[in-house]
Design a protein around this motif. Structure first.
Motif, PDB file in Angstrom:
ATOM      1  N   ALA A 237       0.820  -1.210   0.000  1.00  0.00           N
ATOM      2  CA  ALA A 237       0.000   0.000   0.000  1.00  0.00           C
ATOM      3  C   ALA A 237       0.856   1.264   0.000  1.00  0.00           C
ATOM      4  O   ALA A 237       0.512   2.262  -0.641  1.00  0.00           O
ATOM      5  N   LYS A 238       1.980   1.228   0.701  1.00  0.00           N
ATOM      6  CA  LYS A 238       2.842   2.408   0.777  1.00  0.00           C
ATOM      7  C   LYS A 238       3.305   2.843  -0.610  1.00  0.00           C
ATOM      8  O   LYS A 238       3.371   4.041  -0.917  1.00  0.00           O
ATOM      9  N   ASN A 239       3.633   1.883  -1.449  1.00  0.00           N
ATOM     10  CA  ASN A 239       4.121   2.188  -2.789  1.00  0.00           C
ATOM     11  C   ASN A 239       3.005   2.398  -3.810  1.00  0.00           C
ATOM     12  O   ASN A 239       3.214   3.091  -4.812  1.00  0.00           O
ATOM     13  N   LEU A 240       1.830   1.811  -3.553  1.00  0.00           N
ATOM     14  CA  LEU A 240       0.815   1.738  -4.601  1.00  0.00           C
ATOM     15  C   LEU A 240      -0.420   2.591  -4.353  1.00  0.00           C
ATOM     16  O   LEU A 240      -1.081   3.001  -5.308  1.00  0.00           O
ATOM     17  N   SER A 241      -0.738   2.842  -3.082  1.00  0.00           N
ATOM     18  CA  SER A 241      -1.969   3.569  -2.766  1.00  0.00           C
ATOM     19  C   SER A 241      -1.972   4.944  -3.427  1.00  0.00           C
ATOM     20  O   SER A 241      -1.016   5.722  -3.297  1.00  0.00           O
TER      21      SER A 241
ATOM     22  N   LYS B 164      -5.422  -0.928  26.073  1.00  0.00           N
ATOM     23  CA  LYS B 164      -4.852  -0.571  24.783  1.00  0.00           C
ATOM     24  C   LYS B 164      -3.357  -0.889  24.751  1.00  0.00           C
ATOM     25  O   LYS B 164      -2.632  -0.661  25.723  1.00  0.00           O
ATOM     26  N   PHE B 165      -2.929  -1.410  23.598  1.00  0.00           N
ATOM     27  CA  PHE B 165      -1.511  -1.692  23.361  1.00  0.00           C
ATOM     28  C   PHE B 165      -1.126  -1.175  21.975  1.00  0.00           C
ATOM     29  O   PHE B 165      -1.962  -1.087  21.064  1.00  0.00           O
ATOM     30  N   VAL B 166       0.157  -0.879  21.820  1.00  0.00           N
ATOM     31  CA  VAL B 166       0.741  -0.685  20.496  1.00  0.00           C
ATOM     32  C   VAL B 166       1.535  -1.952  20.179  1.00  0.00           C
ATOM     33  O   VAL B 166       2.286  -2.438  21.020  1.00  0.00           O
ATOM     34  N   VAL B 167       1.359  -2.476  18.993  1.00  0.00           N
ATOM     35  CA  VAL B 167       2.122  -3.652  18.568  1.00  0.00           C
ATOM     36  C   VAL B 167       2.963  -3.279  17.349  1.00  0.00           C
ATOM     37  O   VAL B 167       2.425  -2.818  16.333  1.00  0.00           O
ATOM     38  N   ALA B 168       4.268  -3.459  17.461  1.00  0.00           N
ATOM     39  CA  ALA B 168       5.175  -3.265  16.326  1.00  0.00           C
ATOM     40  C   ALA B 168       5.128  -4.505  15.451  1.00  0.00           C
ATOM     41  O   ALA B 168       5.240  -5.622  15.941  1.00  0.00           O
ATOM     42  N   THR B 169       4.972  -4.305  14.148  1.00  0.00           N
ATOM     43  CA  THR B 169       4.891  -5.432  13.218  1.00  0.00           C
ATOM     44  C   THR B 169       5.411  -4.971  11.864  1.00  0.00           C
ATOM     45  O   THR B 169       6.225  -4.055  11.785  1.00  0.00           O
ATOM     46  N   ASN B 170       4.921  -5.585  10.786  1.00  0.00           N
ATOM     47  CA  ASN B 170       5.366  -5.187   9.443  1.00  0.00           C
ATOM     48  C   ASN B 170       4.161  -4.820   8.577  1.00  0.00           C
ATOM     49  O   ASN B 170       3.013  -5.024   8.967  1.00  0.00           O
ATOM     50  N   ASN B 171       4.441  -4.256   7.393  1.00  0.00           N
ATOM     51  CA  ASN B 171       3.364  -3.801   6.522  1.00  0.00           C
ATOM     52  C   ASN B 171       2.476  -4.943   6.039  1.00  0.00           C
ATOM     53  O   ASN B 171       1.282  -4.750   5.795  1.00  0.00           O
TER      54      ASN B 171
ATOM     55  N   GLY C 288      -2.294 -12.490   5.916  1.00  0.00           N
ATOM     56  CA  GLY C 288      -2.494 -13.620   6.817  1.00  0.00           C
ATOM     57  C   GLY C 288      -3.894 -13.710   7.371  1.00  0.00           C
ATOM     58  O   GLY C 288      -4.231 -14.690   8.050  1.00  0.00           O
ATOM     59  N   ASN C 289      -4.726 -12.658   7.141  1.00  0.00           N
ATOM     60  CA  ASN C 289      -6.127 -12.648   7.587  1.00  0.00           C
ATOM     61  C   ASN C 289      -6.262 -12.852   9.094  1.00  0.00           C
ATOM     62  O   ASN C 289      -7.106 -13.614   9.560  1.00  0.00           O
ATOM     63  N   PHE C 290      -5.417 -12.157   9.861  1.00  0.00           N
ATOM     64  CA  PHE C 290      -5.541 -12.204  11.313  1.00  0.00           C
ATOM     65  C   PHE C 290      -6.777 -11.408  11.744  1.00  0.00           C
ATOM     66  O   PHE C 290      -7.057 -10.338  11.178  1.00  0.00           O
ATOM     67  N   PRO C 291      -7.528 -11.902  12.732  1.00  0.00           N
ATOM     68  CA  PRO C 291      -8.787 -11.261  13.103  1.00  0.00           C
ATOM     69  C   PRO C 291      -8.609  -9.799  13.528  1.00  0.00           C
ATOM     70  O   PRO C 291      -7.817  -9.499  14.432  1.00  0.00           O
ATOM     71  N   GLU C 292      -9.288  -8.915  12.809  1.00  0.00           N
ATOM     72  CA  GLU C 292      -9.343  -7.470  13.114  1.00  0.00           C
ATOM     73  C   GLU C 292      -8.013  -6.742  12.939  1.00  0.00           C
ATOM     74  O   GLU C 292      -7.906  -5.572  13.313  1.00  0.00           O
ATOM     75  N   ILE C 293      -7.000  -7.402  12.378  1.00  0.00           N
ATOM     76  CA  ILE C 293      -5.727  -6.718  12.146  1.00  0.00           C
ATOM     77  C   ILE C 293      -5.688  -6.298  10.682  1.00  0.00           C
ATOM     78  O   ILE C 293      -5.571  -7.138   9.790  1.00  0.00           O
ATOM     79  N   ASN C 294      -5.805  -4.996  10.439  1.00  0.00           N
ATOM     80  CA  ASN C 294      -5.846  -4.456   9.091  1.00  0.00           C
ATOM     81  C   ASN C 294      -5.463  -2.979   9.117  1.00  0.00           C
ATOM     82  O   ASN C 294      -5.075  -2.452  10.166  1.00  0.00           O
ATOM     83  N   ASP C 295      -5.580  -2.337   7.983  1.00  0.00           N
ATOM     84  CA  ASP C 295      -5.164  -0.938   7.861  1.00  0.00           C
ATOM     85  C   ASP C 295      -5.841  -0.018   8.872  1.00  0.00           C
ATOM     86  O   ASP C 295      -5.276   1.015   9.249  1.00  0.00           O
ATOM     87  N   SER C 296      -7.045  -0.368   9.293  1.00  0.00           N
ATOM     88  CA  SER C 296      -7.771   0.509  10.212  1.00  0.00           C
ATOM     89  C   SER C 296      -7.100   0.611  11.579  1.00  0.00           C
ATOM     90  O   SER C 296      -7.381   1.546  12.338  1.00  0.00           O
TER      91      SER C 296
END
Length: 658
Positions: free
Chosen positions: A212-216, A557-564, A571-579
């Protein structure tokens, strides 16, 4: 309606499983009459810059990879064929340190020819399409690379701008959707005739999430099958005798919109005669992958009756579809077909043995780039006080995953210190990328204590992902871990030597979240399947989820460091998306690890055992890992591990008492 072609048994011309056993004349060449012709179409796919048989991560030669080896298969087919052509199916631009060296250090000036194009230009490709990894370094970089190719690229579902037209034929496409190649073909009697071969290409629509960073804002994507149904009739209107699809998309028989792996349904599009597929890094046809799927013949190599092939990855195989064509008036049609994936190596005495030699043209052309890449990956950036290895990354907290999390946490805490998120606790999610599996028994991170070079960092983190941070609740952290725990099979109490790992679950989706502690109850069923669909809403594998010594509050509330990839929904992890994204870093995860090591000078990657298994009474489990794991078994404290004999294909088996 898909048209059923008559596959021919290959027993009459195959003696054994390797290219070396191939009988000189294919049945189609023997059978072709005055009105018939034998056309051989060869495929490479998912090269990922592996032009040479060299593993830069391990800094040693590797007989299972390299376009220079595949090139020898290609030339052999050309010599034995009356009519032959070569195509590529994408994912050639990213995937090893040579690609990163060019993108991040040397750069691409106008007029430069990328190393992968230097190799591909020697082989006489007729056409290629784009894979999802072509976009990892940005559109302008990709454009410069494509400009150095001496063959064309096609893609029917990549649109310039953000607007999709009402009719796909009105889209302003990034590349030509297809080509009509005017060729001359020789029939069985030796007479030459004109033929029009249509070539159309497709990329997974999910690039809009993954990059998304390169294409959006710059491009958009269409559904693969929708695009094919729009453009293939036009190809036929323009006189294409046969149409072949270059589908950088795998094989899945569960239909849906905007499918990532749409090749099965692409084969069902009227007018398409053959499908060249890839993306999944698997082999088709074959004895292992895609078995027992309705409409898929993994032995004959057909999808809905159409010939198809998937030629492995990194140059491990050459895909080959043989077509017997027959003239119907002034037009040609397919009357029979065979499909094959020819390997460049075989397993002999639990070792990989090359079955072909290098094409010396490619080796010579890449000599300077190879040497520059070696210098790049051997450059020290710091030291590690303990070895970094991933042999037990799927069964215990692991030093190779630990160091990634330490670097991500360090980086995100610093960047968020003056923001509205500064008071939230920072966790880190990281997964093992090298953990055996299809990569084989040597496909593990193994960095000894001492100097850490760039090649070691690339070994820790294979992909050029960028760092992202997401804001989530304690309840979402738990569901994140429930999804990860799907990699484990359900274990029955009182039963010995049960298989621990679900091999359908990708290891790169086994996220370990650092900063909390938790246990995994294997006696419970998995809550989610490998694609993120709910299997059992009542399942509860994650036990004793704690932060700072206290149970995690579901609303905390937590902040989680991850990757784009993960933050964008990969991976379709529950509720983990751009929002959920609160920060998009300009730096790659690899660069962050390098900076962390340089800052620390000496790192301590010892795993902190923040996760473990809940005991299951009377149960033992079996898992496979690399044979070198025996050197590190004493380091694992969280579980009791013992050798359990030899596994298949060079792996070693180990037992855990739960």
């Amino acid at each position: 309606m898909s048209r059923l072609v008559r596959p021919v048994s290959r027993r009459s011309f195959l003696a054994g499983s390797t290219a070396a056993a191939f009988v000189m004349m294919h049945p189609f060449s023997a059978r072709a009459q005055a009105n018939q012709a034998h056309l051989r179409i060869m495929e490479t796919t998912d090269i990922h810059v592996n032009v040479l048989p060299y593993d830069y991560y391990a800094d040693k030669a590797n007989d299972t990879m390299g376009l220079s080896r595949t090139a020898s298969l290609i030339e052999a087919v050309r010599k034995e064929a009356t009519n032959a052509m070569l195509v590529d199916n994408g994912d050639f631009l990213q995937g090893n340190p040579m690609g990163d060296y060019i993108a991040y250090e040397k750069g691409m000036k106008d007029g430069d020819v990328h190393p992968v194009m230097k190799g591909m230009n020697l082989l006489g490709y007729e056409a290629s399409t784009l894979g999802n990894h072509e976009f990892n370094y940005g559109l302008s970089f990709m454009d410069k690379v494509l400009a150095g190719a001496n063959f064309p690229f096609v893609c029917a579902n990549l649109v310039r701008g953000t607007e999709l037209a009402a009719n796909p034929r009105d889209d302003k496409l990034y590349l030509k959707p297809y080509l009509i190649l005017d060729k001359t073909i020789k029939d069985g009697a030796g007479a030459e005739h004109p033929i029009k071969i249509g070539v159309i290409g497709f990329v997974p629509p999910q690039i809009m999430l993954w990059d998304a960073k390169n294409l959006s804002g710059n491009v958009a994507t269409r559904d693969i099958v929708q695009a094919a149904k729009a453009w293939v009739p036009q190809m036929k209107e323009e006189g294409a005798d046969i149409v072949i699809a270059l589908s950088h998309s795998g094989i899945d028989v569960k239909q849906g919109d905007m499918m990532e792996n749409a090749s099965f349904f692409l084969a069902g599009v009227d007018g398409i005669d053959a499908v060249f597929t890839g993306h999944q890094h698997l082999v088709f046809p074959g004895k292992k992958d895609f078995q027992d799927l309705e409409g898929v013949d993994a032995k004959a190599g057909t999808l809905q009756g159409k010939p198809a092939v998937m030629g492995g990855f990194w140059g491990s195989h050459m895909g080959l579809i043989d077509l017997l064509l027959e003239r119907d008036g002034s037009k040609w049609k397919v009357v029979s077909a065979t499909s094959e994936a020819r390997p460049i190596f075989e397993r002999v005495d639990n070792r990989n043995k090359a079955t072909v030699e290098d094409d010396k043209r490619l080796v010579e052309a890449l000599k300077t780039d190879h040497e520059a890449t070696l210098a790049y990956v051997r450059r020290p950036v710091g030291k590690t006080a303990a070895p970094l290895y991933s042999y037990f990354a799927l069964v215990a907290d692991d030093p190779s995953v630990q160091i990634v999390s330490q670097a991500q946490t360090w980086y995100i805490k610093d960047l968020l210190k003056d923001t509205e998120w500064k008071d939230l606790p920072v966790l880190s999610a990281a997964a093992p990328f090298k953990s055996g599996g299809r990569g084989g028994p040597d496909y593990y991170t193994d960095v000894p204590a001492g100097d850490v070079a760039i090649k070691n960092v690339a070994d820790l983190y294979l992909y050029p992902n960028t760092v992202r941070a997401v804001a989530v609740t304690g309840a979402q952290v738990k569901e994140w871990l429930e999804m990860s725990a799907g990699i484990f099979n359900r274990i029955e109490p009182g039963k010995a030597d049960q298989k621990l790992i679900n091999t359908d679950f990708p290891a790169y989706n086994f996220d370990v979240i650092d900063g909390v502690t938790y246990r995994i109850d294997l006696s419970q069923p998995p809550k989610y399947d490998p694609k993120g669909a709910v299997l059992d809403a009542s399942a509860n594998r994650i036990k004793d989820l704690m932060f700072d010594g206290k149970p995690v509050d579901p609303v905390q509330k937590f902040v989680v460091a991850t990757n784009n990839y993960r933050a964008g929904g990969g991976g379709n992890f529950p509720e983990i998306n751009d929002s959920k994204v609160i920060f998009e870093a300009p730096d790659t995860n690899r660069d962050v690890i390098v900076r962390y090591i340089m800052e620390q000078k000496t790192i301590n990657p010892t795993a902190d055992a923040n996760w473990s298994f809940v005991p299951v009474e009377g149960a033992t489990v079996i898992f496979e890992t690399g044979p070198k794991a025996k050197d590190f078994i004493a380091d694992v404290k969280a579980v009791k591990i013992e050798p359990a004999g030899e596994g298949e294909n060079g792996f070693a088996k180990y037992r855990i008492t739960l």
